[in-house]
Each structure stands twice: as structure tokens, then as C-alpha cells.
Write a protein that holds these residues in place. Structure first.
Motif, short mmCIF file in Angstrom:
data_model
loop_
_atom_site.label_atom_id
_atom_site.label_comp_id
_atom_site.label_asym_id
_atom_site.label_seq_id
_atom_site.Cartn_x
_atom_site.Cartn_y
_atom_site.Cartn_z
N LYS A 894 110.45 83.66 -16.70
CA LYS A 894 111.33 82.70 -17.37
C LYS A 894 111.86 81.67 -16.36
CE LYS A 894 115.10 82.49 -20.72
NZ LYS A 894 114.37 82.01 -21.89
N LEU A 895 112.35 82.14 -15.19
CA LEU A 895 112.84 81.21 -14.17
C LEU A 895 111.71 80.33 -13.64
CD1 LEU A 895 115.39 83.29 -12.08
CD2 LEU A 895 115.85 81.23 -13.40
N LYS A 896 110.54 80.93 -13.47
CA LYS A 896 109.40 80.17 -12.96
C LYS A 896 109.00 79.08 -13.95
CE LYS A 896 106.09 79.89 -9.76
NZ LYS A 896 106.38 79.64 -8.33
N ALA A 897 109.06 79.41 -15.24
CA ALA A 897 108.67 78.44 -16.26
C ALA A 897 109.66 77.29 -16.36
CB ALA A 897 108.56 79.14 -17.62
N ILE A 898 110.94 77.58 -16.14
CA ILE A 898 111.96 76.54 -16.31
C ILE A 898 112.18 75.74 -15.03
CG2 ILE A 898 114.39 76.11 -16.90
CD1 ILE A 898 114.31 78.63 -18.60
N THR A 899 112.26 76.43 -13.88
CA THR A 899 112.65 75.76 -12.62
C THR A 899 111.51 75.62 -11.62
OG1 THR A 899 113.29 77.83 -11.54
CG2 THR A 899 114.94 76.74 -12.91
N GLY A 900 110.42 76.37 -11.85
CA GLY A 900 109.33 76.35 -10.87
C GLY A 900 109.61 77.21 -9.67
N LYS A 901 110.71 77.95 -9.67
CA LYS A 901 111.09 78.79 -8.54
C LYS A 901 111.02 80.25 -8.95
CE LYS A 901 114.45 75.37 -6.77
NZ LYS A 901 113.94 75.14 -5.41
N SER A 902 110.66 81.10 -8.01
CA SER A 902 110.71 82.53 -8.27
C SER A 902 112.17 82.97 -8.30
CB SER A 902 109.95 83.30 -7.19
OG SER A 902 110.61 83.15 -5.93
N THR A 903 112.41 84.22 -8.73
CA THR A 903 113.78 84.70 -8.84
C THR A 903 114.48 84.72 -7.49
OG1 THR A 903 112.99 86.12 -10.63
CG2 THR A 903 115.21 86.53 -9.83
N ALA A 904 113.80 85.25 -6.46
CA ALA A 904 114.41 85.36 -5.13
C ALA A 904 114.70 83.97 -4.55
CB ALA A 904 113.49 86.15 -4.20
N VAL A 905 113.75 83.05 -4.72
CA VAL A 905 113.95 81.69 -4.21
C VAL A 905 115.09 81.00 -4.95
CG1 VAL A 905 112.87 79.41 -3.99
CG2 VAL A 905 111.57 81.46 -3.41
N PHE A 906 115.19 81.23 -6.25
CA PHE A 906 116.27 80.58 -7.01
C PHE A 906 117.64 81.10 -6.57
CE2 PHE A 906 119.06 79.96 -10.67
CZ PHE A 906 118.81 78.64 -10.98
N ILE A 907 117.73 82.43 -6.34
CA ILE A 907 119.00 82.99 -5.85
C ILE A 907 119.37 82.37 -4.51
CG2 ILE A 907 120.14 85.10 -5.05
CD1 ILE A 907 118.47 86.63 -7.13
N ARG A 908 118.36 82.25 -3.61
CA ARG A 908 118.61 81.65 -2.29
C ARG A 908 119.03 80.19 -2.44
NH1 ARG A 908 113.86 80.68 2.01
NH2 ARG A 908 113.68 78.83 0.68
N THR A 909 118.43 79.46 -3.38
CA THR A 909 118.78 78.05 -3.59
C THR A 909 120.24 77.91 -4.00
OG1 THR A 909 116.51 77.49 -4.21
CG2 THR A 909 118.24 75.99 -4.93
N ILE A 910 120.70 78.76 -4.91
CA ILE A 910 122.10 78.69 -5.35
C ILE A 910 123.04 79.04 -4.20
CG2 ILE A 910 123.78 79.61 -6.99
CD1 ILE A 910 121.59 77.81 -8.19
N ARG A 911 122.67 80.04 -3.38
CA ARG A 911 123.49 80.39 -2.23
C ARG A 911 123.61 79.20 -1.28
NH1 ARG A 911 124.37 85.95 -1.68
NH2 ARG A 911 122.94 87.33 -2.84
N LEU A 912 122.47 78.54 -0.99
CA LEU A 912 122.46 77.41 -0.06
C LEU A 912 123.25 76.22 -0.62
CD1 LEU A 912 118.76 77.61 1.18
CD2 LEU A 912 120.83 78.25 2.45
N GLU A 913 123.16 75.98 -1.95
CA GLU A 913 123.95 74.89 -2.54
C GLU A 913 125.45 75.14 -2.36
OE1 GLU A 913 122.98 74.13 -6.56
OE2 GLU A 913 121.02 73.29 -6.13
#
Length: 958
Positions: A894-913
């Protein structure tokens, strides 16, 4: 009194001696005025003596004969007034209107005759009246009466040759009291008693008539629901109540016969009855004459009158303002006059029923005029004899009597209306029954036609889709000179072409049967191996659906006349139907019997879904299909069983069915055995039914093709395997595909694998495409997936239904391959645009600019969950999936389909933001921020930060 006037004259005389000439002139004028007042007072005082006539029939109303005084504070008693001088009382002016609630009056009553007299007293507008009679010896007799007192207290015996000083206390506490003159009515009790019986007799007849008509019309209203009858019954009922509680008839009929010990009840009943009486009468006229439709302006005027009547009543009840009787009568009479005018207008405009209203209103107007002139002191009936009968009409009872006549006339009008309504109702009912029958017939025909054309269209479009698609595929593959799977393509084209031809032939056969032009081509053969041959051809067809199929014959040989093609059609239709409605692991038996060498009996028994009892009588109807769409394996034309029955009857046979829902069905065909046709062999017959069982050698692709993991995953939900095969062939180079055979299986696969896009048929077993679409769009796991509905339903209504269930696109069969790809690419392009935004910018800022939908809600929820545990370095994929209530793979897809990011990468992206925002807005060091956003290693944080944004975190520290 004389001493009083003497002192006044003496004082005036002394003043003339001591004053100047101007004062002398003024005193003389004053003296003359006093003399004038003195003589007037003497004249009035002379009038306060009332003598009882010798006649036995008389009545007098005392107004000018009374001297009055107000006592609003209730300071005086009869005893104190008898003891004090007469200076407290003043003349009772005929024009005066009392404004207070307590008055005293005084007069002298003398019986100069030589016989005793029984007297009755009344005061029409005062709640309580008390008389105090003081004789020459000083003895005082008290007589209480009034509107709210017991009627038995109204009589007094006056002895002969006696004179009384009489004090009268008028008291009112009710808000309803009319503000009229202070008066006292004296009657001869003997005369009143003489006419009482006769008057009560006529009043009882009138009341009975009106009350009976009121109840009758109330029952008519309950039966007919016509408000005319309701308002009329209400009008007559309260007219009867109003007269029964009329206090000018002393005592009132209601008090006299119903509540002698509670006279206050009829008082308030009368006051409440009056506005209801007026309003119900106006509404009766409005409804009877159809004023709202005929004269809308007059109708608004009548509504204004009703509002004024109600407001007048409300003001009197609350005491805001006390309207006099004249004001009330003017408003009511104006409303009545409008009703009379409207009756004439409607009659002259051609509404014949208005004549009843004119006649009825004429009678009530006579009663109103006679009653009004009676109150004014005039006798319009003075030309009639003074008998009890005519005297009854000289009294207020005339209004009631003529009201009874009016009720009779109006009841004739309503009876006439009822007869007309009844005749019209019967006529309308007959017409409605005819119309209903015709509408039902046409509706059934339309339904049959609609189902037929809808289903037959589907049946045409499905093979045409495959034929055209495979032909296009063959042409394309031949042009590329590749080695295509031509064998499957040719088989599909051949089979679907044969199916289409068979369907057309069935329609033509029905047409021939209907026109009587169907002919049989009979040959005599051994029918048993022929039927076994036909049955065996369905073995592979049944095995493919995991159905156990058996052909069982009790005899090995039976020579009889048959039409091979028609018998093949009968058996093929029955077996196809059985396979269609039998679930996997079910059983089908083709049973052959010989019924005493008279009939060939063929039974097709299945363990399928069965047929409901109410549907059994219709299964052989043309175009009819039982409502079992939730379990049906495909949509038919609705002509197979109908054609089967027609063909069986063409042979002179019979067909019947026995079925139990959820247990199965038994179709039984009985064909008469004849042996008249020329003999032949099975080998010489041309059979073409082997095509029925030809299937595509392809596996049910529940597992996705794994040629390229980067290709988008498409889930195809389609119950027709040929169409599913063709779709997979179209998509195989650009998409990974999965196939579900029905809606239920499609939902399970969608929830498990979370595809990138879904293509679904609409008409499917289990759950149709609309249900699948709705359930996917309502589920958090799949609400982001674009859905394309692919169906033979092509009407605008069907398209709108599909879109309202959440479909993102709607394609009709046969579809164009290029159009399908264009739709898929467009849906995926929109998703890629959002993914690119997430790749290039901050997620939080992008989300703030996106419209609220299922996808943005999901991402927002994920971001919130990450922020709640942002300082927790152990918070990862499994923790996030648990809080979302989804599996890790579902969250990933679901995350890959919407954002193009895997779950782990998306979590890291939010942490970095979050880290970037803290570095820009706080004084924290890089290490502090790293730990605050869940990084255990500051150096790894710096590398990840630079990889995400292209610069090190220390470069933006505040």
C-alpha cells in the motif's frame, strides 16, 4: 335624603349673602344646577320602585330601575349597605359598560296584588349574582344565582301587598365575561314552568338531530378520509354543544340535564365551543365548495377570518384584551356572509352541489336574524299566534332549531357527495384494476424483454470479445513472425464462434416454434449409445469444475424415432444448466430409463443450488431466470430451458422439474417411443457438440506471473475463462497478472496481495462487480487501488451505477485493446505523479496540499503513528503494521503504491523530516536531534540525512 338637600340649599343661601355680585351670580347658577340635579335624582329615585304585574305571563329587564356602585376591593357587605345612607349609589346609565369585576345595585320591589308570586331571576352576563331582600320588619332573605350557580336557587316567593328593599351583588371572575350593561331579568316562574316542558321537548329533538348527524358524518370521515365530513361533524357537534350550554335559556339545557352541580363546566365548554364552531364552519365551506382551487383569493380571506377568530379567543383567554360580543359577532358574521357569497358564486359558475349550501345557509341566517332581533327587543314573528310552538321560535332557540334544519340540508349535500364519490370510486377502482392488470402485463413483458436483451447482449459480447481479441492477437503475432501460441487462439476462436452460432440457432428455433414452422427430421436409431455419447462429451467440462459426472442407463438398447440435432439440444441444455449451477465437488447424474416400452425417460439430477419453490412454475418461461445471481456461474439468455420445453413438446413429450434449495434439482424428460422413421446408424449422424467441452489449456493463475518484479500487478476478476485468458495475453508483456474466477475469490486475492490495479467483470457469481468494487473501496487495505469495471452492460444507468460504487473507469465488451491500455496507463500515471511528489519534496508539505481522500487519510494516519513513537529507535515495520491492523506485506504494498517508498524507507523519511524541522527551529545539537528522532548512531543519522537531502545536518543548525 331631604335633610341632605336641605343642608345643601342652606349653605348655598348663606354663600349668596356674603359674596360679591359676581359671586352672587355664580351661586345662583350653582343653586339652579343643584335644584336640577335634585329633581333628576327624585325622578330616578321614583324609578327604583318596581311593581309586580298581576298577569301570570310576564318578563322584565331592569336597567334604568337600578342604582349601582362599584366595589372592586370587596369592602362592602349587604348588612353594611342596608345600614348606610343612599349616597353611595348612582344611576345606572344605559350606555355605561362595566370595567370592574364587582358591583352592587339597589331597587325596591313591590307586590301590590292580592296574591303571592313566584319569581325567577337571571343576569345573562355575570358569573355570580346574589339578591338580598329586606322586608318591612327588617328580615333579610338571600337568593344566590348567576351563570355559575346551581339553577335550583333562582326562585323567590313574594307575598301579596308587600314591598322589599333589594340589594344585588354582581360579581365576575371569568376572563370570558362579556362587558354588557348591568341588568337584572325578572320572570314569572309560573309562566316559565308552563312553557318549560314544551321548549325542552323541541330542544331535545333539535339536539338529537344535530348530535346524530355529527356522529354519522364523523364515521364517514373515518371511512372516506375526506376532510369535508370531519369539519362538518365538528361544526354540528359544537353547534349542539353551544346551544345546550346557552345561558340565556335559564337555566341552561346542559346545566339542567347534565351537570346541575357543576355549572362552571358548561360555561367554559360554551366559550371554547364558539371559536371551534366558527372555524369548523368556515373550513367545511372551504372544503365542500373547493374554494382553494376555485377562488384562491377568497380562500386566503377566509383563512384571515379564522386567524382573527382564534386570536380573539386567545386574547380573551389570556386576558391580554377583552373583545366585546359586538366585535366577535361582526367578525363571525362577515365570515358567514363571505361563505354565502361564495356559495352563490360557485352555483352560478356551474357547481350544482352549491345549491345545498345556499339552502342550508338560508335557514341558519333566518335563525341568526330572529335571535339577533330578539336580543334587540324586536319580535319579527309578531304576526304569528302567541302559542308555545311559535314562542319557541321567538326565543334564542330559533337559531338552534334552524341550525337543526341546516344540518339536515347539509347532510343531504354530503350524502349526495358520498354517492358521487362512491360511484366515482367504483369506477376508478375498476379502471385501476384494468390499468393495473395491463401495466402488470406490460411490465412483465418489458422485464422479460429487458432481461432477454441484457442477457443476450452479454452472451453475444462475451464470445465476440474473445473472437475479435484473439483475431487481433493472431494478426499481430503473425506480423512479428514470432512463434505465438496459435493452437490456443484458434481453439478459442473456434469455440466462441460455435457458441455464438449455437445461440443464434436457439433464437431462430424459438422463432420457428412460435410461428409453427419448426419441422422435425426423424430417423430411427439405437438411442442409448447416442445419449451416452452426448453425455460423455460433457465429462471434461464437468471435471474442469471439479464436478463428478456419471451417465447411467438401465437399458442397453432402444430403437426409436428421434431428431438427432433437437435431442442433442435438449440434453446439452439440461447438462449445461446442471454444470452451471452445481458447485465444485458436486455430483451430476444422467439417468436413462424405459417406461414400459411407452416412453423414453431421461433424468438429469444434480446437487446444485436448487430452485426456490416460488420460482419452479416459471423456470420454463421464455426469457425467465431465477433470481440466483449471487451463485450463478454466468449469465444466460433465459431461453435454454424454454427452448428445451418447446422441443420436448414438439416430440409429444413432457418435461418437469423437482427441486429443493441448496440440495439440488431433478429435470425429467419423457419422450414417447415410436418406430416409424427409416433406420440409420450413429456414425452417419453429423454431431457438433464436442466443441462444448473444448477448453483453453491454461492454469487458473492465482499466482502472479513473476517474470519482472518491477511490473505493476494487475488482478483480473472474470468468471469467463476465455475472456480472462485473452486479458492475460493482452497484459502479459507490460503487467504481472493474477486471475480470480469469481467475486469472492477476487476479494480474497485483493486483500492478500494488494495489486496495483484491478480489472473486474460486473456479472459474476458469488459477488458481482458492483459489490466487489464497493467492498474494496470501503476497506483500508485496498481503498487506494484503481478499479476498472469491464462488462457487457452498456447503458448510461449501468455506467452511473458502476461509478457510484467507486469504479475509476468503466469499459464495455467487446473492448479495444488500445483503450484498455490507455485507461490503465492513465490511472497508473496519476499514481506516479503523486509518487514523484513524495520523491522530490517533504511528505508533510505535500500532504497539506493534497485533497482529502482514502489515500491521503491513510498516509496521514501512518505519519501520526510514526510521530507518536519517533524517539523510539525500535519502532519499525512490524510495530507500524500492528498499529494499522494490517500485515507487513499489505502495508508495504500500500505504501509502495501510494508513495513509491518501502515501509522502512518511509519511516526513515518521516524521522528525517522531523529532524530537519528541529535543526531549523531549535537549539538542539545534531546528536540530540538524532536521538530525538529515533537514531541510535549520530554518524548514521548524518549519512542518512545527506542521502535524503544532499547536505549534512550541521549545515542547517540554528
Amino acid at each position: 335624603m331631604l335633610l341632605f338637600w336641605g343642608s345643601v340649599l342652606s349653605s348655598a343661601f348663606r354663600s349668596t349673602v356674603k359674596s360679591s355680585s359676581l359671586a352672587i351670580h355664580f351661586s345662583l347658577y350653582k343653586l339652579l344646577g343643584l335644584f336640577l340635579v335634585f329633581f333628576i335624582q327624585l325622578s330616578i329615585q321614583a324609578q327604583t320602585r318596581v311593581e309586580i304585574p298581576a298577569s301570570s305571563s310576564w318578563s322584565m329587564t331592569l336597567i334604568d330601575e337600578l342604582e349601582v356602585m362599584s366595589d372592586e376591593q370587596h369592602q362592602w357587605s349587604a348588612e353594611s349597605l342596608f345600614a348606610n345612607s343612599d349616597d353611595l349609589f348612582e344611576p345606572n346609565s344605559a350606555d355605561a359598560k362595566p370595567v370592574l369585576h364587582n358591583y352592587w345595585a339597589k331597587f325596591n320591589l313591590a307586590n301590590t296584588t292580592k296574591s303571592e308570586k313566584w319569581l325567577s331571576f337571571a343576569s345573562n352576563y355575570w358569573d355570580y349574582v346574589t339578591l338580598y331582600f329586606r322586608d318591612s320588619t327588617g328580615n333579610v332573605t338571600v337568593i344566590p344565582f348567576g351563570i355559575l350557580s346551581n339553577p335550583n336557587n333562582h326562585k323567590f316567593l313574594i307575598l301579596p301587598q308587600t314591598e322589599y328593599v333589594v340589594l344585588v351583588n354582581f360579581e365576575s371572575g371569568g376572563q370570558f365575561r362579556r362587558e354588557d350593561n348591568i341588568n337584572l331579568v325578572i320572570k314569572s316562574t309560573i309562566a316559565a314552568l308552563e312553557s318549560k316542558t314544551f321548549t325542552n321537548y323541541l330542544d331535545g329533538i333539535s339536539f338529537g338531530i344535530m348530535f346524530g348527524f355529527a356522529l354519522y358524518n364523523l364515521f364517514l370521515f373515518i371511512s372516506l378520509r375526506d376532510r369535508t365530513y370531519f369539519w362538518y361533524s365538528l361544526y354540528i357537534l359544537f353547534l349542539a354543544f353551544s346551544f345546550a350550554t346557552l345561558f340565556t335559556a335559564e337555566p341552561s339545557k346542559w346545566v339542567q340535564f347534565f351537570t346541575p352541580n357543576n355549572p362552571s363546566f358548561p360555561f367554559f365548554l360554551k366559550k371554547v365551543s364558539e371559536p371551534i364552531l366558527a372555524i369548523s364552519y368556515i373550513n367545511f365551506v372551504r372544503n365542500f365548495l373547493l374554494i382553494k382551487d376555485r377562488h384562491p383569493i377568497w380562500d386566503r380571506g377566509l383563512k384571515v377570518f379564522m386567524v382573527l377568530i382564534f386570536l380573539q379567543f386567545l386574547a380573551n383567554v389570556t386576558g391580554i384584551y377583552h373583545f366585546t360580543g359586538i366585535t366577535r359577532v361582526m367578525i363571525w358574521n362577515l365570515a358567514t356572509l363571505c361563505c354565502v357569497i361564495l356559495a352563490f358564486k360557485c352555483y352560478f359558475q356551474g357547481y350544482a352541489k352549491a345549491r345545498f349550501l345556499i339552502v342550508g345557509q338560508f335557514f341558519i341566517l333566518i335563525g341568526v336574524v330572529i335571535t339577533a332581533t330578539h336580543y334587540a327587543g324586536f319580535d319579527l314573528l309578531n304576526f304569528l299566534p302567541k302559542t308555545d310552538f311559535f314562542n319557541y321560535f321567538r326565543s334564542p332557540s330559533s337559531y338552534f332549531a334552524f341550525g337543526a334544519v341546516e344540518s339536515i340540508v347539509f347532510s343531504f349535500a354530503l350524502a349526495d357527495k358520498y354517492n358521487m364519490m362512491h360511484k366515482e370510486s367504483v369506477k376508478v377502482k375498476i379502471e385501476k384494476e384494468k390499468e393495473k392488470s395491463e401495466v402488470f402485463r406490460l411490465q412483465e413483458l418489458d422485464n422479460f424483454k429487458s432481461r432477454f436483451y441484457s442477457n443476450i447482449t452479454h452472451e453475444f459480447r462475451t464470445p465476440l470479445t474473445v473472437i475479435l481479441g484473439m483475431a487481433d492477437a493472431l494478426e499481430s503475432e503473425l506480423q512479428t513472425k514470432m512463434n505465438p501460441p496459435i493452437k490456443n487462439a484458434v481453439k478459442m476462436i473456434h469455440r466462441n464462434g460455435s457458441n455464438l452460432l449455437s445461440l443464434v440457432n436457439e433464437m431462430l428455433d424459438l422463432s420457428k416454434l412460435e410461428s409453427g414452422r419448426m419441422e422435425t427430421s426423424l430417423v430411427q436409431i439405437n438411442v442409448i449409445p447416442f445419449i451416452k455419447y452426448l453425455g460423455e462429451s460433457f465429462h471434461s467440462f464437468a471435471q474442469e469444475d471439479d464436478i463428478h459426472f456419471t451417465v447411467y442407463s438401465e437399458i442397453d438398447e432402444l430403437m426409436m424415432d428421434i431428431d438427432s440435432q433437437k435431442l442433442a439440444t435438449i440434453i446439452s441444455n439440461l447438462l449445461s444448466n446442471a454444470i452451471k449451477f452445481t458447485p465444485p465437488l458436486g455430483k451430476i447424474i444422467l439417468h436413462i430409463q424405459n417406461d414400459a416400452d411407452m416412453n423414453l425417460v431421461i433424468k438429469v439430477t444434480d446437487t446444485g443450488i436448487g430452485i426456490a419453490e416460488q420460482e419452479l412454475s416459471h423456470v420454463f418461461d421464455r426469457f425467465y431466470q431465477a433470481d440466483t445471481a449471487h451463485t450463478r456461474k454466468g449469465e444466460g439468455s433465459g431461453i435454454g430451458l424454454s427452448l428445451t420445453k418447446e422441443l420436448v413438446q414438439l416430440f409429444g413429450g413432457q418435461i418437469s422439474v423437482i427441486s429443493t434449495p441448496n440440495e439440488g434439482s431433478v429435470f425429467k424428460v419423457e419422450l414417447p417411443i415410436t418406430q416409424n422413421a427409416p433406420k440409420t446408424t450413429i456414425e452417419s449422424l453429423k454431431l457438433s457438440h464436442e466443441s462444448v467441452t473444448e477448453r483453453v489449456d491454461s492454469e487458473n493463475s492465482q499466482k502472479a506471473d513473476t517474470k519482472d518484479e518491477d511490473l505493476p500487478l494487475v488482478l483480473v476478476i472474470e468468471d469467463n475463462k476465455d475472456v480472462a485468458y485473452y486479458l492475460k495475453q493482452c497484459l502479459k508483456d507490460q503487467y504481472k497478472t493474477m486471475h480470480a474466477i469469481n467475486g469472492i475469490e477476487g476479494l480474497e486475492m485483493a486483500f492478500e496481495h494488494i495489486p496495483d490495479i484491478i480489472i473486474s467483470d460486473v456479472m459474476m457469481p458469488g459477488k458481482d462487480g458492483y459489490e466487489v468494487c464497493s467492498m474494496l473501496k470501503e476497506d483500508q487495505r485496498t481503498d487506494h487501488i484503481p478499479i476498472v469495471l469491464l462488462t457487457a452492460k452498456v447503458t448510461t444507468k449501468d455506467r452511473v451505477i458502476g461509478l457510484t460504487h467507486g469504479a475509476d473507469a468503466y469499459l464495455t465488451k467487446p473492448f479495444i485493446k488500445e483503450e484498455l491500455f490507455a485507461r490503465l496507463e492513465q490511472l497508473l500515471f496519476l499514481r506516479k505523479k503523486l509518487i514523484n511528489k513524495f520523491q522530490l519534496g517533504q511528505v508533510s508539505k505535500i500532504m497539506a496540499k493534497q485533497p482529502i481522500n482514502a489515500e491521503t487519510k491513510f498516509i496521514t494516519k501512518v505519519i501520526e503513528l510514526i510521530h507518536k513513537d519517533i524517539d523510539n529507535s525500535t519502532f519499525g515495520v512490524s510495530e507500524l503494521s500492528t498499529k494499522l491492523g494490517l500485515s507487513e506485506s499489505q502495508v508495504y504494498r500500500k505504501l509502495k503504491a501510494i508513495t513509491g517508498k518501502s515501509t522502512a524507507v518511509f519511516i526513515r523519511t518521516i524521522r528525517l523530516e522531523s529532524a530537519r524541522e528541529q535543526l531549523q527551529t531549535t537549539d538542539k545539537t545534531v546528536s540530540e536531534v538524532a536521538y530525538a528522532v529515533g537514531f541510535n548512531d549520530p554518524s548514521w543519522f548524518s549519512r542518512a540525512f545527506k542521502e535524503e537531502y544532499g547536505f549534512v545536518p550541521s549545515s542547517i543548525c540554528k
